[in-house]
Scaffold this active site. Structure first.
Site, PDB file in Angstrom:
ATOM      1  N   GLU A 197      23.123  48.086  61.690  1.00  0.00           N
ATOM      2  CA  GLU A 197      22.169  47.093  61.195  1.00  0.00           C
ATOM      3  C   GLU A 197      21.362  47.674  60.029  1.00  0.00           C
ATOM      4  OE1 GLU A 197      20.361  44.101  62.663  1.00  0.00           O
ATOM      5  OE2 GLU A 197      22.180  43.467  63.677  1.00  0.00           O
ATOM      6  N   GLU A 280      28.383  42.300  66.676  1.00  0.00           N
ATOM      7  CA  GLU A 280      27.569  42.088  67.875  1.00  0.00           C
ATOM      8  C   GLU A 280      27.309  40.601  67.969  1.00  0.00           C
ATOM      9  OE1 GLU A 280      23.851  44.309  68.015  1.00  0.00           O
ATOM     10  OE2 GLU A 280      24.833  46.065  67.159  1.00  0.00           O
TER      11      GLU A 280
HETATM   12  C1  IPT Z   1      20.733  44.678  67.354  1.00  0.00           C
HETATM   13  C2  IPT Z   1      21.050  46.148  67.326  1.00  0.00           C
HETATM   14  O1  IPT Z   1      22.092  46.422  66.428  1.00  0.00           O
HETATM   15  C3  IPT Z   1      21.416  46.651  68.689  1.00  0.00           C
HETATM   16  O2  IPT Z   1      21.418  48.043  68.690  1.00  0.00           O
HETATM   17  C4  IPT Z   1      20.441  46.154  69.726  1.00  0.00           C
HETATM   18  O3  IPT Z   1      19.196  46.719  69.463  1.00  0.00           O
HETATM   19  C5  IPT Z   1      20.367  44.659  69.657  1.00  0.00           C
HETATM   20  O4  IPT Z   1      19.919  44.276  68.404  1.00  0.00           O
HETATM   21  C6  IPT Z   1      19.413  44.046  70.637  1.00  0.00           C
HETATM   22  O5  IPT Z   1      19.730  44.389  71.928  1.00  0.00           O
HETATM   23  S1  IPT Z   1      19.777  44.306  65.933  1.00  0.00           S
HETATM   24  C7  IPT Z   1      19.577  42.530  65.840  1.00  0.00           C
HETATM   25  C8  IPT Z   1      18.917  41.944  66.991  1.00  0.00           C
HETATM   26  C9  IPT Z   1      18.724  42.263  64.634  1.00  0.00           C
END
Ligand code: IPT
Length: 952
Positions: A197, A280
């Site tokens: 990110e 993700e």
């Molecule tokens: C995303 C992150 O890449 C991941 O590591 C984790 O923190 C996740 O959020 C939340 O559980 S970042 C995204 C929500 C902007």
């Protein structure tokens, strides 16, 4: 200890080879010898990833090894994923978890990543490796090591001082990942994510990304480099090979679990020449201290969410989807960030206690479909079919080679919860059809449901013209084709199959009517239980299994080199292997013993190594009876003993060895309120509790302070601190960082006086914005004596032992007296511990330790998932740390919550032996109370090949 392997950064090549061999030896104990590496190819184009030239839909789930400190359970998670149709795991590797100190790296024991990656390979799971160096992930410092809090470097930037440290980690982790690459290693790593990110597309940001990419390549990483940087590193300096998207459409507040926000349209996020990849996509949500609890997150991101949102991504053309999280696990020790509590269940498809959430079965239905229906890996958008209900829309795709069509029939508003009926007009090879054709029936779209319908598809040797049922899977098993169709219980279904001549149709069970017409054989039915129809007349017989969604839960598929195996029944089918005429199955059984197996050629069947008696059924399957689990009775936890745990409050406690607070500068981004600097991290205390002792003299020359004003930063909502003067309790502060304590004259003594302050570091902040937030101060930020000069008080402090318990690592123990002396491992003389009864009922504030031993003799050959629960009478103000056999598996705050139940993985707890449960209680007030009732709980118990040996 004996398998422990410190790997020093910067060793010469020969000792590195030795170190690698050492790790391989450790992993060899639990897994089969590594097969000889064969080179494979990983590539991609605008449609999909390709493995050895074969298009592959990546159906992926996120799992974190540092959140399951029981290596023998890693195969369990990978097998459960594979059984649900997942073929990929996306895995973060946490720098801090492997690096207790600068230059030291540990990949042994619960940190053995060779074993982890072998386990993924053995389960048939590809790996998207995400080594950071920064990972976010709701872990302490976003995965940066604890010792980085002492380095005033510019994190996540081309600052050479930072890069030098990051490279140290990359060298270590890349060496392991490289040898597990599918392309030229022994494993299944198919992609490598650079950073996490990271949105800084400035020249400096690009230089940083490019540095990490060059480093990965120099370290032998040959698989595609991927990213979750949304649109940032698509081209230009620092660009990754395949850009991915992070999407959390429902956000992270689980307190209104039935309120939905709409699905995003991923089709708007394509990059030229790259497959559409969600690095993700929401698989659950984290929950904060004091939050609504993970049951609510599982409700917000439920099976219907998977149904509507994941299928929407398919309809948008995504061919690689990763769900964060698929198995969340436990932020054990002090790994959680200050905002979150110990559980990282995340409301994910596989719960923290390794059980199946209803979403698991939805993921499985979709996963099986994607696995079977290979034309989905190459599709273009197709004009939608006409729909006769204005509240329902079609979103369509077509495979340009096979002509296979995909129609996502859904509510126009993806959040709608009305039940809709519709007809869809399809333009197919045979002509135009408005489906369903049968009068008085419709495609029903339930509230929060989407249907991904298939047309012009080869069901093995038979042409599926269309179906208003969804296809779960189809496979050639032996000399016939088997297909599983499904729909919601009670809904209409209609399937048209193309045949040159009228086939012979035998309805083996259920109610299915048939119509022979010019376009072929039409079957009309209602989804209800599991109907079976055998159709003879094509090139190969076709067995249709038509289920309602409930019935699909117990349909399992495994593929072997000798063909596919389908099973109906059992809690879980883990693996299938043909061995000399025997079909060896492994899996888990519950109280429903009935099962049947569809297999090509099996004269004998075994289940978890034991022969199964089988009888032939009219469906051509083998009916078997599986062993059922024995009932579990868990012993009561009793015979508690207790030990006082805060000698530091006594005036005459010897603190001569403590660190003297004498620093005037800090690495922190927080400005000290008073000097000297009192931040715990600057003195090397990074974990859990830190004690401070402030000395001042009362005599004729010194005016005694009349009190003390403190600002203490713990992080998050769960902060607290308590203060004592010469052993007398002054008070505690929770829900605030400021406390003013007055010193009653009666408590003061001539000469040396001591104020003792107990603080806690609830975890270091993540560094999402690269501003050094992980270096936010913890501990005392300012100490102002009232009515006396600041210099009147001199401070010493002591926290977590710096030579920490190596097996359990840097997050396990904080700085309580009993932690520094490792009471959870070395409790000392029995005489030091006094009988205690729970719930405790004491007025005394401070620290008290409790212990109980419990011998477990749970059934062998059965996987029982255990946990501990704390139940409190109302109104108690205390905090607790739960140690099981020396592993800190839970942080508990009685008056904040919400977590009361703590899953303890087998391995940490021994289901067939003696267990020590040790609980450190910090009581923050002087009202009657203390530790509540503590009991063992059972999350589920199944007959299983999973039977874990205890980690000792
Ligand atoms: C995303 C992150 O890449 C991941 O590591 C984790 O923190 C996740 O959020 C939340 O559980 S970042 C995204 C929500 C902007």
């Amino acid at each position: 200890m004996k398998h422990r392997q410190w790997i020093k950064a910067g060793l010469v090549a020969s000792s590195l080879a030795l170190a690698a061999a050492g790790s391989a030896r450790t992993s060899g104990e639990a897994t089969a010898p590594a097969p000889t590496p064969t080179a494979h190819r990983v590539s991609f184009d605008k449609y999909s990833f390709l493995i050895d030239g074969k298009r592959t839909y990546l159906w992926s789930g996120e799992v974190h090894p540092y959140r399951l400190p029981s290596p023998e359970l890693w195969p369990d998670i990978f097998q459960k994923m594979k059984a649900a149709g997942f073929n990929t795991a996306s895995i973060y590797f946490s720098w801090g978890y492997h690096s207790p100190r600068e230059g030291q790296y540990d990949f042994s024991g619960v940190r053995n990543l060779d074993k982890l990656l072998d386990d993924a390979r053995d389960a048939g799971i590809y790996v998207i490796a995400r080594p950071g160096p920064y990972i976010n992930a709701e872990v302490d410092s976003g995965g940066f090591p604890l010792w980085l809090t002492d380095k005033p470097v510019k994190n996540r930037s081309p600052d050479p001082a930072y890069l030098k440290l990051a490279d140290q980690w990359m060298t270590q982790i890349d060496r392991i990942l490289a040898r597990h690459q599918l392309t030229d290693g022994r494993g299944t790593v198919i992609a490598y994510q650079v950073e996490n990110e990271y949105y800084n597309g400035s020249p400096a940001g690009r230089e940083y990304m490019q540095h990490l990419e060059n480093k990965a390549r120099a370290d032998g990483i040959t698989v595609p480099l991927v990213g979750n940087h949304n649109a940032t590193f698509v081209s230009g300096k620092g660009a990754v090979d395949v850009s991915g998207w992070d999407y959390y459409p429902q956000g992270f507040d689980c307190s209104h679990p039935s309120q939905w926000k709409p699905a995003p349209d991923m089709a708007a996020h394509r990059f030229a020449g790259e497959p559409l990849f969600t690095a993700e996509f929401q698989g659950g949500a984290f929950d904060p201290w004091g939050g609504p609890g993970y049951a609510k997150c599982a409700q917000l991101i439920n099976d219907r969410f998977a149904n509507v949102f994941y299928k929407e991504n398919i309809a948008a053309g995504a061919t690689a989807q990763n769900f964060y999280m698929l198995f969340g696990g436990t932020s054990w020790g002090w790994q959680a960030i200050p905002q979150n509590y110990t559980s990282y269940d995340y409301g994910a498809a596989i719960t923290e206690g390794r059980q199946f959430d209803p979403k698991y079965y939805e993921d499985k239905r979709i996963g099986y479909f994607l696995h079977a229906v290979t034309p989905i890996t190459k599709t273009n958008a197709l004009a939608a079919g006409r729909v006769d209900n204005p509240r329902v829309v079609d979103r369509a795709r077509i495979n340009p080679d096979t002509g296979t069509q995909f129609h996502l029939v859904r509510h126009g508003d993806t959040t709608a919860s009305t039940v809709e009926a519709a007809h869809l007009t399809l333009s197919l090879k045979e002509g135009s059809f408005t489906v369903p054709q049968q009068a008085g029936t419709a495609i029903t779209i339930d509230g929060r449901e989407s249907k991904l319908l298939l047309a012009d598809y080869m069901l093995g040797a038979t042409r599926l013209v269309y179906s208003t049922s969804e296809l779960m899977t189809d496979a050639t098993v032996g000399n016939r084709d088997i297909a599983v169709l499904y729909g919601r219980h009670g809904s209409d279904g209609e399937t048209l199959l193309g045949f040159a001549a009228q086939p012979k149709v035998t309805v083996l069970s259920g109610t299915v009517s048939q119509h022979w017409g010019k376009h072929g054989l039409r079957l009309d039915y209602r989804h209800d239980g599991l109907a079976r129809v055998l159709i003879d007349g094509g090139q190969r017989p076709l067995l249709l299994l038509i289920g309602d969604d409930q019935a699909t839960q117990r349909v399992w598929r495994q593929d072997t080199p000798k063909g596919s195996v389908l099973m109906i029944g059992s809690h879980l089918l883990r693996s299938a292997k043909y061995d000399d005429g025997t079909l060896a199955l492994t899996g888990d059984g519950d109280s429903d013993a009935r099962a049947e197996v569809f297999a090509g050629d099996a004269s004998r069947l075994t289940w978890n190594g034991r022969p199964l008696a089988a009888t032939h059924t009219a469906s051509g399957s083998l009916a078997v009876t599986l062993p059922v689990p024995q009932p579990i009775t868990l012993p009561k936890l009793d015979h508690w003993t207790r030990r006082a745990g805060a000698p530091e409050i006594a005036r005459n406690f010897n603190d001569a060895q403590w660190r003297v607070a004498n620093l005037t500068t800090t690495s922190s981004v927080t400005k000290p309120g008073t000097l000297p600097v009192l931040f715990a991290d600057d003195y090397g205390f990074h974990t859990g509790n830190t004690w401070y002792r402030g000395h001042f003299t009362v005599d004729a020359h010194h005016a005694a302070p009349s009190g003390l004003k403190l600002k203490v930063v713990s992080g998050g909502k769960g902060g607290a601190f308590s203060a004592w003067l010469n052993g007398h309790f002054l008070g505690s502060v929770t829900r605030s960082e400021i406390g003013a304590f007055s010193f009653p004259a009666a408590m003061l003594v001539p000469g040396d006086n001591v104020v003792s302050v107990l603080t806690v570091d609830m975890g270091h902040e993540e560094d999402y914005d690269s501003t050094g937030e992980n270096r936010t101060a913890r501990g005392i930020v300012s100490a102002e004596p009232i009515g006396a000069d600041a210099k009147a008080v001199t401070w010493r402090l002591q926290g977590a032992i710096t030579d920490e318990n190596p097996q359990r690592g840097p997050y396990n123990f904080g700085g309580l007296y009993g932690e520094r002396h490792e009471w959870p491992i070395k409790p000392g003389k029995p005489a030091d511990w006094h009988p205690a009864v729970l719930p405790a009922n004491t007025a005394q504030p401070g620290v008290t330790w409790y212990r109980s031993n419990v011998s477990l003799a749970l059934p062998k050959g059965q996987d029982t998932s255990l946990g501990l629960e704390i139940t409190d009478p109302p109104g108690r103000h205390y905090r607790a740390m739960i140690f099981v056999n020396g592993w800190q598996m839970g942080n508990y705050i009685a008056d904040l919550g919400p977590q009361h139940r703590f899953p303890i993985p087998d391995g940490i707890i021994d289901p067939h032996g003696k267990n020590d449960i040790t609980i450190a209680v910090w009581k923050t007030d002087s009202s009657p109370g203390g530790l509540g009732t503590v009991s063992l709980i059972d999350y589920g118990s199944y007959t299983s090949p999973v039977d874990v040996t205890a980690i000792r």
